[in-house]
Motif scaffolding. Structure first.
Motif, PDB file in Angstrom:
ATOM      1  N   GLY A   1       0.821  -1.212   0.000  1.00 43.41           N
ATOM      2  CA  GLY A   1       0.000   0.000   0.000  1.00 43.41           C
ATOM      3  C   GLY A   1       0.854   1.261   0.000  1.00 43.41           C
ATOM      4  O   GLY A   1       0.596   2.210  -0.752  1.00 43.41           O
ATOM      5  N   ILE A   2       1.892   1.272   0.838  1.00 42.91           N
ATOM      6  CA  ILE A   2       2.773   2.444   0.926  1.00 42.91           C
ATOM      7  C   ILE A   2       3.561   2.602  -0.367  1.00 42.91           C
ATOM      8  O   ILE A   2       3.733   3.712  -0.875  1.00 42.91           O
ATOM      9  CB  ILE A   2       3.716   2.297   2.133  1.00 42.91           C
ATOM     10  N   LEU A   3       4.057   1.486  -0.925  1.00 48.63           N
ATOM     11  CA  LEU A   3       4.848   1.536  -2.148  1.00 48.63           C
ATOM     12  C   LEU A   3       4.018   2.042  -3.323  1.00 48.63           C
ATOM     13  O   LEU A   3       4.478   2.877  -4.110  1.00 48.63           O
ATOM     14  CB  LEU A   3       5.411   0.142  -2.447  1.00 48.63           C
ATOM     15  N   ALA A   4       2.783   1.549  -3.451  1.00 48.79           N
ATOM     16  CA  ALA A   4       1.914   1.987  -4.544  1.00 48.79           C
ATOM     17  C   ALA A   4       1.614   3.475  -4.438  1.00 48.79           C
ATOM     18  O   ALA A   4       1.618   4.201  -5.442  1.00 48.79           O
ATOM     19  CB  ALA A   4       0.617   1.174  -4.539  1.00 48.79           C
ATOM     20  N   ASP A   5       1.372   3.942  -3.216  1.00 50.90           N
ATOM     21  CA  ASP A   5       1.087   5.368  -3.025  1.00 50.90           C
ATOM     22  C   ASP A   5       2.316   6.218  -3.346  1.00 50.90           C
ATOM     23  O   ASP A   5       2.199   7.287  -3.954  1.00 50.90           O
ATOM     24  CB  ASP A   5       0.644   5.611  -1.579  1.00 50.90           C
ATOM     25  N   ALA A   6       3.511   5.733  -2.951  1.00 53.99           N
ATOM     26  CA  ALA A   6       4.743   6.476  -3.231  1.00 53.99           C
ATOM     27  C   ALA A   6       4.972   6.607  -4.734  1.00 53.99           C
ATOM     28  O   ALA A   6       5.335   7.675  -5.234  1.00 53.99           O
ATOM     29  CB  ALA A   6       5.936   5.779  -2.578  1.00 53.99           C
ATOM     30  N   ALA A   7       4.753   5.508  -5.484  1.00 54.76           N
ATOM     31  CA  ALA A   7       4.927   5.555  -6.939  1.00 54.76           C
ATOM     32  C   ALA A   7       3.895   6.477  -7.583  1.00 54.76           C
ATOM     33  O   ALA A   7       4.216   7.268  -8.484  1.00 54.76           O
ATOM     34  CB  ALA A   7       4.820   4.148  -7.519  1.00 54.76           C
ATOM     35  N   TYR A   8       2.629   6.381  -7.131  1.00 54.64           N
ATOM     36  CA  TYR A   8       1.543   7.209  -7.679  1.00 54.64           C
ATOM     37  C   TYR A   8       1.827   8.694  -7.477  1.00 54.64           C
ATOM     38  O   TYR A   8       1.738   9.499  -8.417  1.00 54.64           O
ATOM     39  CB  TYR A   8       0.238   6.803  -6.988  1.00 54.64           C
ATOM     40  N   ARG A   9       2.215   9.065  -6.268  1.00 53.80           N
ATOM     41  CA  ARG A   9       2.462  10.476  -5.965  1.00 53.80           C
ATOM     42  C   ARG A   9       3.721  10.988  -6.674  1.00 53.80           C
ATOM     43  O   ARG A   9       3.800  12.148  -7.078  1.00 53.80           O
ATOM     44  CB  ARG A   9       2.567  10.685  -4.459  1.00 53.80           C
ATOM     45  N   ASN A  10       4.721  10.124  -6.844  1.00 51.74           N
ATOM     46  CA  ASN A  10       5.926  10.525  -7.565  1.00 51.74           C
ATOM     47  C   ASN A  10       5.606  10.845  -9.027  1.00 51.74           C
ATOM     48  O   ASN A  10       6.079  11.855  -9.572  1.00 51.74           O
ATOM     49  CB  ASN A  10       6.969   9.406  -7.481  1.00 51.74           C
ATOM     50  N   ILE A  11       4.801  10.008  -9.667  1.00 56.17           N
ATOM     51  CA  ILE A  11       4.405  10.256 -11.058  1.00 56.17           C
ATOM     52  C   ILE A  11       3.631  11.566 -11.161  1.00 56.17           C
ATOM     53  O   ILE A  11       3.849  12.378 -12.075  1.00 56.17           O
ATOM     54  CB  ILE A  11       3.563   9.091 -11.598  1.00 56.17           C
ATOM     55  N   LEU A  12       2.723  11.801 -10.209  1.00 59.66           N
ATOM     56  CA  LEU A  12       1.954  13.050 -10.219  1.00 59.66           C
ATOM     57  C   LEU A  12       2.872  14.264 -10.105  1.00 59.66           C
ATOM     58  O   LEU A  12       2.691  15.266 -10.810  1.00 59.66           O
ATOM     59  CB  LEU A  12       0.937  13.060  -9.071  1.00 59.66           C
ATOM     60  N   ARG A  13       3.848  14.198  -9.219  1.00 57.19           N
ATOM     61  CA  ARG A  13       4.744  15.345  -9.028  1.00 57.19           C
ATOM     62  C   ARG A  13       5.578  15.616 -10.288  1.00 57.19           C
ATOM     63  O   ARG A  13       5.826  16.766 -10.637  1.00 57.19           O
ATOM     64  CB  ARG A  13       5.659  15.099  -7.824  1.00 57.19           C
ATOM     65  N   ILE A  14       6.040  14.547 -10.940  1.00 54.20           N
ATOM     66  CA  ILE A  14       6.809  14.732 -12.174  1.00 54.20           C
ATOM     67  C   ILE A  14       5.955  15.426 -13.230  1.00 54.20           C
ATOM     68  O   ILE A  14       6.382  16.400 -13.871  1.00 54.20           O
ATOM     69  CB  ILE A  14       7.330  13.376 -12.700  1.00 54.20           C
ATOM     70  N   LYS A  15       4.703  14.957 -13.396  1.00 55.90           N
ATOM     71  CA  LYS A  15       3.820  15.555 -14.409  1.00 55.90           C
ATOM     72  C   LYS A  15       3.456  16.989 -14.044  1.00 55.90           C
ATOM     73  O   LYS A  15       3.359  17.858 -14.921  1.00 55.90           O
ATOM     74  CB  LYS A  15       2.563  14.702 -14.572  1.00 55.90           C
ATOM     75  N   LYS A  16       3.292  17.243 -12.748  1.00 58.29           N
ATOM     76  CA  LYS A  16       2.974  18.607 -12.310  1.00 58.29           C
ATOM     77  C   LYS A  16       4.138  19.560 -12.617  1.00 58.29           C
ATOM     78  O   LYS A  16       3.934  20.679 -13.103  1.00 58.29           O
ATOM     79  CB  LYS A  16       2.667  18.615 -10.811  1.00 58.29           C
ATOM     80  N   MET A  17       5.353  19.120 -12.343  1.00 61.24           N
ATOM     81  CA  MET A  17       6.516  19.985 -12.593  1.00 61.24           C
ATOM     82  C   MET A  17       6.723  20.225 -14.085  1.00 61.24           C
ATOM     83  O   MET A  17       7.118  21.313 -14.499  1.00 61.24           O
ATOM     84  CB  MET A  17       7.763  19.362 -11.963  1.00 61.24           C
TER      85      MET A  17
END
Length: 697
Positions: free
Chosen positions: A630-646
């Motif tokens: 659960g923690i790993l999936a959330d970390a990957a999801y949020r990392n992808i979002l931050r890259i796309k946001k930047m």
């Protein structure tokens, strides 16, 4: 010759990184890893981390990192092939290679060639000692008179050189070693002939007993040589009693301690190093069972030598002769040892004795007892001399206190300084506060002097800068053509965005240099993405969907802007296109040219600096692990979002600049820019909402 890949793999499988590094540094266990003070830079607090599970090391201070092969390459300054040969020899792995020809040797770098020819010379001197009439009657007889046994002679690889002008030169050339290489190794000398046209070449060492000088790993890097008869040099004067190798590519006398290879294990086990002055002091004590002993080899003690000792122990006892010269030498090295943070004791032998003579006189056990009972810390050592000289003279006593306080200021640990100030007060029968005040006065004086020196250097540097600032690169404003080139495609290249997110002229800065000096915000998210891929790429986030598959699908057609991360992402994509998912091991064992940065990044991203204390588990304090699905999936999801946001924010920055410059352009073009800007603004707002980020609209 290239070592076959299957042999390389056998060497890797046989190697234990803890054993390899322990030959050079004392490691201490901390959690599941091991730590030490880094051998590659000077530090007082350990930041060098060794992971026995992954068989890698990393220094969090200077950034040095690698596996066992890389460690040998860095610490010994040798090539990849030489590092493999070193490990193969250590672990008994046979390497099937053809015997080297002179042409093969010429293809090696100079350092490797010098080590080979020095090893040849060592063997030649050993054979001369043991097999020739002159060697046995003169050289071996001398060693026997000193009481050296066969095992001792063998352990230190002692030898003898004939009373001939060119015995080594002839044998070396017969074996295929060039005169130039022998000269670079410091084994022969060349001088112009009387006519100026002929060059005379002859052996540097003649009619002398030979003491090979080894580096930490046991390679011969130089020689010390003692003459055994009264002789004249070419100028008619007396030949020097001791003659040492000159400085070479492999030998820098200020960085070497005689006997360190033979002593390092004992130093680590006994947790103390005895420091003497001469070759025979080391050899005699070693034979007597006192093996944790090294010598400065006739040179004044240097900072580099002290740091070499500090790799194996923080405790040093200086054993010097009891005469005036010995006392002077001990005092000269005292402050240097303290300045490096080591614990210091000093022992002066009875007048007229040196360690070699005294251990033969009283025997090993009595010598050990003498060390144990007569060694003094530096305060007692200095105080006894000052009090004897001062008597009842208060001025002299004050000078003594100030002198000892000066030594205390060299110690980097403030807690040690506090404790030692109490000792000084007790010895001189003065108040502790008076001692502390003197120490503080001296520290302030040193700080003020250091500040003045820094200001002087800064003024000198500013003067130099002012002369060249007008030509500094990177000060040209971006042109319209440069900005228009940014309109093609969603992904923005690193050269188009400066660290603050503003548009910049492409190609004005060297990409690699800028990456090292200033990191862009998006580079941190790219690093996190690569960290997740390397550590957890094969983990399934859902049945049938690995983290690698999820990340690569989300980053489809997006390239990273930071060179090392973009290269690693490309490697993941290439492997996945062939049905494979790379793991940490695929990056940790890279030694080919140009792949050092990839290996370093992999080590950096797989080596956490801190571990959760075992004490927390005792008290049932449990911390969630990011490896949990659960923690790993959330970390990957949020990392992808931050890259796309930047990426969206970068595009918006470019579009804002273009809109400001669109006043002289057709309205339709400005409308297109505004439409595109609003599109990315909506993406930014949507992702911010998913991340829970508050933004201004």
């Amino acid at each position: 010759m290239r070592i076959p890949e299957e042999t390389v793999e056998r060497i890797r499988q046989s190697t234990d990184i803890l054993e390899v590094i322990s030959d050079f540094v004392s490691l201490k266990k901390r959690g599941s890893n091991y730590i030490a003070c880094c051998p590659f830079h000077n530090e007082k607090t350990p930041s060098f981390n060794v992971n026995p599970t992954r068989q890698i090391y990393k220094c969090f201070g200077c950034g040095k990192a690698g596996d066992a092969v890389r460690f040998v390459m860095d610490i010994e300054n040798v090539s990849y092939g030489e590092a493999l040969r070193y490990l193969a020899k250590k672990y008994g792995v046979e390497i099937e290679e053809q015997e080297q020809t002179p042409e093969d040797m010429l293809r090696q770098n100079e350092r490797e060639s010098l080590l080979i020819v020095l090893n040849f010379a060592k063997t030649f001197f050993q054979e001369t000692l043991l097999t020739t009439d002159e060697g046995k009657s003169i050289g071996l007889s001398y060693f026997r008179e000193r009481g050296f046994t066969n095992p001792t002679i063998e352990a230190f690889e002692l030898g003898y050189t004939l009373d001939q002008w060119d015995a080594l030169l002839k044998e070396g050339q017969r074996r295929g070693y060039s005169r130039d290489l022998l000269e670079k190794a410091g084994l022969v000398l060349s001088r112009e002939g009387t006519s100026g046209s002929d060059k005379k070449t002859f052996d540097r060492f003649r009619a002398r007993v030979m003491f090979p000088i080894h580096n930490v790993s046991g390679r011969v890097i130089a020689f010390g040589a003692r003459i055994l008869k009264t002789d004249k040099n070419q100028a008619g004067g007396a030949a020097p009693k001791y003659l040492n190798s000159p400085e070479t590519t492999v030998y820098h006398k200020s960085q070497v301690l005689y006997g360190i290879f033979q002593a390092k294990q004992s130093i680590r086990q006994e947790d103390v190093c005895y420091l003497t002055e001469g070759y025979t002091d080391v050899i005699s004590l070693h034979q007597a069972g006192i093996k944790n002993v090294v010598a400065s080899s006739g040179t004044s003690l240097t900072t580099e030598q002290i740091r070499l000792i500090a790799r194996f122990t923080p405790n040093v006892t200086i054993l010097y002769d009891g005469d005036a010269a010995g006392i002077k030498a001990a005092l000269r090295g005292l402050d240097m040892v303290l300045e490096e943070g080591l614990n210091l004791k000093l022992l002066l032998l009875p007048d007229g004795e040196d360690p070699d003579s005294y251990v033969h006189k009283v025997g090993a056990e009595a010598f050990k007892t003498y060390i144990r009972e007569q060694s003094q810390d530096f305060i007692d050592f200095k105080a006894s001399r000052w009090l004897t000289e001062a008597g009842d003279n208060p001025i002299k006593r004050a000078e003594g206190i100030s002198d000892i306080c000066t030594s205390i200021t060299k110690i980097p640990d403030p807690l040690k300084r506090q404790t030692l100030s109490q000792r000084v007060a007790q010895v001189f029968h003065v108040s502790e506060q008076a001692v502390i005040s003197e120490i503080n006065r001296l520290l302030r004086k040193q700080q003020e002097q250091g500040k003045k020196d820094s200001e002087r250097q800064q003024r000198s540097g500013d003067t130099n800068k002012s002369a060249s600032f007008g030509n500094a690169p990177g000060l040209v404003a971006p042109s319209l053509d440069d900005i228009n080139s940014l309109l093609d495609g969603f992904s923005v290249e690193p050269s188009e965005i400066d660290p603050s997110g503003a548009a910049s002229t492409a190609g004005q800065f060297d990409k690699e240099e800028r990456t090292k000096s200033v990191r862009t915000p998006i580079s941190y998210q790219e690093e996190e993405c690569i960290r997740l891929l390397i550590n957890y790429g094969v983990r399934e986030l859902e049945p049938g969907i690995t983290l690698c598959q999820y990340v690569l699908s989300e980053l489809h057609e997006i390239n990273f802007q930071t060179p090392p991360y973009d290269v690693i992402l490309t490697l993941f994509r290439e492997a996945y296109s062939h049905g494979d998912i790379l793991t940490a091991d695929d990056f940790l064992n890279r030694h080919e040219a140009g792949e050092r940065e990839i290996q370093n990044q992999a080590i950096h991203l797989t080596t956490p600096r801190y571990e959760i204390s075992e004490g927390w588990l005792k008290h049932e304090i449990f911390v969630p692990s990011e490896a949990e699905i659960g923690i790993l999936a959330d970390a990957a999801y949020r990392n992808i979002l931050r890259i796309k946001k930047m990426l969206a924010e970068q595009r918006m920055t470019v579009l804002q600049q273009l809109l400001r410059e669109s006043s002289n352009k057709p309205p339709e073009e400005a409308d297109l820019l505004l439409t595109e800007y609003m599109h990315f603004k909506r993406i930014d707002v949507e992702i911010s909402g998913l991340l829970g980020t508050v933004i201004s609209r």
